[in-house]
Design an enzyme around this catalytic site. Structure first.
Site, short mmCIF file in Angstrom:
data_model
loop_
_atom_site.label_atom_id
_atom_site.label_comp_id
_atom_site.label_asym_id
_atom_site.label_seq_id
_atom_site.Cartn_x
_atom_site.Cartn_y
_atom_site.Cartn_z
N ARG A 18 -3.74 41.94 -49.06
CA ARG A 18 -2.71 42.92 -49.40
C ARG A 18 -3.05 43.52 -50.76
O ARG A 18 -3.94 43.06 -51.43
CB ARG A 18 -1.30 42.30 -49.39
CG ARG A 18 -1.30 40.92 -49.91
CD ARG A 18 -0.46 40.52 -51.08
NE ARG A 18 -0.06 41.55 -51.98
CZ ARG A 18 -0.58 41.69 -53.19
NH1 ARG A 18 -1.57 40.93 -53.62
NH2 ARG A 18 -0.13 42.63 -54.00
N ASP A 62 0.70 52.15 -54.78
CA ASP A 62 0.15 52.22 -53.42
C ASP A 62 -0.26 53.64 -53.05
O ASP A 62 -1.16 53.85 -52.25
CB ASP A 62 1.18 51.70 -52.41
CG ASP A 62 1.09 50.19 -52.34
OD1 ASP A 62 1.63 49.54 -53.25
OD2 ASP A 62 0.43 49.68 -51.42
N GLN A 104 5.44 38.25 -54.33
CA GLN A 104 4.06 38.43 -54.81
C GLN A 104 3.93 38.12 -56.31
O GLN A 104 2.88 37.70 -56.77
CB GLN A 104 3.58 39.87 -54.55
CG GLN A 104 3.31 40.20 -53.10
CD GLN A 104 4.52 40.78 -52.40
OE1 GLN A 104 5.65 40.51 -52.75
NE2 GLN A 104 4.28 41.60 -51.39
N ASN A 135 5.23 52.32 -54.92
CA ASN A 135 4.78 50.96 -55.24
C ASN A 135 5.81 49.99 -54.68
O ASN A 135 6.84 50.40 -54.11
CB ASN A 135 4.60 50.78 -56.75
CG ASN A 135 3.86 49.50 -57.08
OD1 ASN A 135 2.79 49.22 -56.51
ND2 ASN A 135 4.38 48.70 -57.99
N ALA A 178 -3.05 47.63 -52.51
CA ALA A 178 -3.66 48.88 -52.02
C ALA A 178 -5.20 48.89 -52.09
O ALA A 178 -5.86 49.14 -51.06
CB ALA A 178 -3.07 50.06 -52.79
N ARG A 226 -0.83 49.25 -41.80
CA ARG A 226 0.20 49.41 -42.83
C ARG A 226 0.16 50.87 -43.31
O ARG A 226 -0.93 51.38 -43.59
CB ARG A 226 -0.04 48.45 -44.01
CG ARG A 226 0.11 46.97 -43.61
CD ARG A 226 0.17 46.06 -44.84
NE ARG A 226 1.43 46.20 -45.54
CZ ARG A 226 1.65 45.73 -46.77
NH1 ARG A 226 0.67 45.11 -47.43
NH2 ARG A 226 2.82 45.88 -47.37
#
Ligand code: MRU
Length: 390
Positions: free
Chosen positions: A88, A282, A241, A292, A90, A134
């Site tokens: 994960r 992102d 995260q 983001n 970007a 995604r």
């Protein structure tokens, strides 16, 4: 897809340090050598690598409790790893998509060697499959486009396409590493003050990139210059995260940090404790709007209210100048189970209705500067991003 368990690769555990601790008591000279070693240890975080027909990635779903590596041998396995967030962030998604396409070319080659149209049809299907994993991070379609430029070349035979795609996938990985280093240095020039206290949200670290990180790249570069740096890490609900990944990265390098829940950021800002915010992205649109991790927008509003610089760190491969502003960025909606509980634990009543957008959009007016691998963009972003794009 196989999985292996590998030893932890170096990195001193930093331990916890409270905000009230006397940072003055640290012997800077004595720490210098340690710090060098700790900074070098970032290279030991092996997020994702290409190994001759295998994509090996650390399984981020299991961090920080276990360091397990997935071995993906097909593009479908890579797509699955992206969808389930084993990989994960970007830039890491861009690297994974590139490597996934390289696996697809290898798989399509035996049957497609003498049938270029069939070979390309298989790559088209793989590209679509990876694209659909995604929707928000721009690096993913960016990397697929890079690969498409190769597999659509009619002058190359399938064997040559396969070799060129593998080479490009490795280049995307290497370029991202170099980009993060550049972002780190540009960003460190912006972080002034004797004892900066940076707030970061989510994980924009080595784990979210080929290595070193974007927001954490800036933090690492600031730390290399100023060991008095302290970082506050938002836990980042719902998938944590910040608590799981950013805290893991920073503690193993000995960078002074404390974990807070997302709703504490305003408190620390209003008390004058946070001096800068640095986050990743992102997708960044032509006008400087920034998608983001969910919660970033709220942090930006709090930063503006409290007069705190809000920096976004991202490689240029995150900039999507085809979108004029953030209103049309596709925002991923994820499963309700991420909000009603975590792992095996459930805390919300059965049948409760849930919303779970994974990203939000921070308007350009809340962004003090965008730190890219090509330099720093200041408002108005339409102009500064165009200039950096060259
Ligand atoms: O859902 P995730 O964990 O992929 O979201 C990651 C983020 O929002 C990061 O901040 C962003 O991708 C930048 S990573 C350098």
């Amino acid at each position: 897809m196989g999985a292996t368990r590998e030893p932890s690769y170096g990195g001193a555990a930093g331990g916890e340090r409270g905000m009230g601790d006397p940072l003055e008591s640290i012997s800077l000279e004595a720490q210098d050598a340690d710090r060098e070693a700790q900074i070098a240890s970032v290279g030991s975080i092996r997020t994702i690598e290409w190994h001759d027909g295998e994509v090996i990635m650390i399984d981020q779903r299991r961090l920080p409790l276990e360091e397990v590596y997935l071995h993906c041998r097909t593009w479908e396995e890579v797509a699955d790893a992206i969808r389930t967030m084993a990989v994960r962030g970007a830039p890491a998604l861009g690297v994974a998509a590139g490597m996934g396409m390289a696996l697809a070319a290898r798989a399509a080659l035996p049957a497609g060697a003498g049938a270029p149209a069939q070979f390309r049809a298989e790559l088209q299907a793989a590209s679509k499959g990876l694209f659909e994993t995604r929707p928000t991070a721009y690096n993913l379609p960016w990397a697929l486009k890079e690969m498409e430029r190769i597999w659509t070349r009619e002058d190359l035979a399938p064997g040559e396409v396969t070799r060129a795609m593998e080479q490009r996938a490795v280049e995307i990985y290497e370029d991202d590493l170099a980009s993060c280093r550049a972002i780190g240095e540009y960003g460190a020039d912006l972080i002034s003050g004797e004892s900066p206290v940076i707030l970061t949200h989510c994980n924009a670290g080595a784990l979210a990139t080929a290595g070193y990180g974007t927001a954490l790249g800036v933090i690492r570069s600031v730390y290399a210059r100023n060991p008095r740096l302290h970082v506050l890490v938002d836990e980042t609900r719902p998938l944590l995260q910040g608590a799981r990944l950013t805290a893991w990265e920073l503690t193993r390098e000995g960078i002074s940090m404390e974990l807070i829940t997302d709703n504490m950021a305003g408190y620390f800002m209003s008390r004058g404790i946070i001096t800068q915010v640095v986050v990743g992205a992102d997708r960044i649109t032509a006008n400087g709007d920034v998608a983001n991790k969910i919660g970033t927008y709220s942090v930006s509003v709090l930063a503006r209210e409290n007069g705190i610089p809000f920096y976004v760190a991202a490689p240029f491969s995150t900039v999507d100048r085809s979108l004029p502003d953030g209103s049309t960025i596709p925002i991923e909606e994820r499963a309700a189970s991420e909000v009603t509980g975590f792992d095996d634990m459930r805390w919300a009543p059965l049948g409760v209705r849930v919303r779970n957008p994974a990203f939000d959009v921070t308007p350009a007016r809340n962004v003090t500067a965008i730190i890219t691998d090509r330099g720093v963009a200041f408002p108005p972003y339409e102009e500064s991003l165009r200039r950096l794009e060259g």
